[in-house]
Design an enzyme around this catalytic site. Structure first.
Site, PDB file in Angstrom:
ATOM      1  N   GLU A 174     -81.141  85.060  30.945  1.00 39.42           N
ATOM      2  CA  GLU A 174     -80.797  85.415  32.330  1.00 39.42           C
ATOM      3  C   GLU A 174     -80.961  86.918  32.542  1.00 39.42           C
ATOM      4  OE1 GLU A 174     -78.747  83.895  30.208  1.00 39.42           O
ATOM      5  OE2 GLU A 174     -77.947  82.045  31.095  1.00 39.42           O
ATOM      6  N   ASP A 194     -77.728  69.309  33.205  1.00 44.48           N
ATOM      7  CA  ASP A 194     -76.384  68.911  32.773  1.00 44.48           C
ATOM      8  C   ASP A 194     -75.268  69.588  33.574  1.00 44.48           C
ATOM      9  OD1 ASP A 194     -76.943  71.386  31.741  1.00 44.48           O
ATOM     10  OD2 ASP A 194     -76.139  70.990  29.748  1.00 44.48           O
TER      11      ASP A 194
END
Ligand SMILES: *[C@@H]1O[C@H](CO)[C@@H](O)[C@H](O)[C@H]1NC(C)=O
Ligand SMILES: *[C@@H]1O[C@H](CO)[C@@H](O)[C@H](O)[C@H]1NC(C)=O
Ligand SMILES: *[C@@H]1O[C@H](CO)[C@@H](O)[C@H](O)[C@H]1NC(C)=O
Length: 399
Positions: free
Chosen positions: A340, A257
């Site tokens: 992350e 996206d």
């Protein structure tokens, strides 16, 4: 005219003709058809090659603009040509069919963009797939993604995805970006037990080098309340593929996206360890980026720090494959919001001062966390009302 001075479209024509000659010659050997008889037949191909169309062979699909038609060798046209060889020289229909198949495969290997319209209909009737295979000789512009430039290290793009109304449109947009990149290998990993047929079909049509993998989120995380560690099983599956199959190059976690500037791919390809760069439309700051002063890393700017050592977005870093391979324990943790950070920490030994700053000292935004509006799943189709209409096919393609 030397082969090098020819227009690319003409080269393809010549290569195709050579292919035709070789194959017909092989059949000549096995069937005793004299080569001069075949040569007669080939002269029709010859004039066709000059005009890049096969004008003297009946065109099965006259609809569409004439220019375009003349630039296509369709399976229909090949079939028509083979049929006339058959009639004139008594070739058996079986051999004819094999010939059609071989010619089609040769034509699609000449580098011309080949379009296989893989409709629902053609899946039900496999024989129809080949009939809609179109080799466009005029537009021989080689897509960068199909070019294999040995001077460039491969780029592995790890894209987690899952079945939802926006899935195919998002993957479509993303494929158009990747088609413009050289030496790219797309690892598309679905959060699903089995690969979605629509996705496999879509990926095949892109012409990109891809792997379609699956990695369902473990049940214990699925059942957890609140934010779920989405995409973690997918990305770890991508890392597993890289550990098993890659030796060199760079990988990048690129969600379907986001929006990517083409410059980004040139930049990350040079990553030696871990590179970082700004991501736009991210967090309440509208931005997530390393902070850079006088060309040096001095910290992070991100709307949500939460004690993270590496407060960065998933789309904000790339990693060298060899660097990863030297860290067999590196993995992404199932911890929503800390994916992350957890992954980058697992790359230890690695410290923030070692980050390679890309995008002109992090002054350019080359990745955007776009996020498409979520759509409700579509209402069911009234099969009583719409049975045997186009809507049945269309409904298969939407979620
Ligand atoms: C490595 O690539 C091969 C060939 O595509 C594939 O069969 C295999 O599953 C891959 N390995 C992993 C761990 O994904
Ligand atoms: C980054 O900044 C340093 C120091 O100002 C400078 O020497 C270097 O050329 C810059 N690099 C780029 C790619 O702009
Ligand atoms: C990887 O993890 C195992 C088990 O936790 C540990 O024994 C090993 O030392 C680790 N290897 C590295 C390179 O960190």
């Amino acid at each position: 005219m030397g082969i090098d001075t020819m227009k690319p479209s003409m080269k393809v024509g010549v290569v195709a003709l050579v292919g035709v000659c070789v194959i017909l010659y092989q059949y000549h050997l096995s069937l005793g058809v004299r080569f001069d008889q075949l040569a007669d037949q080939l002269s029709s191909f010859d004039s066709a090659a000059v005009s890049y169309g096969i004008a003297n062979i009946p065109d099965a699909e006259d609809a569409g603009d004439a220019d375009n038609d003349h630039n296509k060798i369709t399976v229909e046209k090949i079939r028509a040509a083979v049929q006339s060889v058959q009639i004139e020289h008594g070739l058996s229909p079986q051999i004819g069919n094999v010939l059609v198949q071989e010619l089609t495969s040769i034509l699609s290997k000449t580098g011309a963009p080949t379009q296989v319209r893989n409709t629902e209909e053609s899946t039900k009737h496999p024989s129809r797939i080949s009939e809609t295979t179109t080799v466009n000789l005029a537009s021989t512009r080689e897509l960068p993604s199909q070019r294999s430039n040995s001077l460039l290290k491969p780029l592995y793009i790890i894209t987690p995805t899952y079945r939802r109304p926006e899935q195919i449109p998002e993957l479509t947009r993303m494929s158009h970006t990747l088609l413009l990149i050289e030496n790219v290998h797309w690892l598309v990993i679905e959060d699903a037990k089995t690969p979605t047929k629509e996705v496999t079909k879509f990926l095949t049509r892109t012409g990109l080098k891809f792997e379609h993998l699956t990695a369902p989120m473990p049940v214990k995380y699925k059942q957890k309340k609140g934010a779920k560690p989405r995409g973690v099983s997918n990305r770890n599956r991508g890392l597993k593929w890289i550990r098993a199959n890659a030796t060199d190059g760079v990988f990048y976690f690129a969600d379907d996206d986001n929006t990517y500037d083409l410059d980004l791919f040139d930049e990350i390809r040079e990553t030696k360890k871990v590179s970082m760069f700004p991501v736009g439309l991210c967090t309440k700051f509208g931005l997530s980026s390393p902070v850079v002063k006088d060309g040096k890393f001095i910290g992070f700017y991100d709307g949500w720090v939460a004690g993270r050592k590496f407060p960065v977005d998933m789309a904000g870093f790339a990693v060298n494959v060899k660097f990863l391979l030297q860290r067999p324990n590196a993995t992404m943790p199932y911890r929503a919001g800390f994916e992350e950070d957890g992954f980058l920490r697992s790359l230890a030994p690695f410290e923030p001062h070692e980050i390679e700053l890309l995008a002109d000292n992090c002054t350019r935004i080359l990745a955007w966390h776009t996020q498409t509006k979520k759509n409700e799943p579509s209402a069911p189709l009234d099969m009583k009302l719409y049975r045997s209409t186009n809507l049945v096919d269309l409904k298969q393609q939407i979620v």
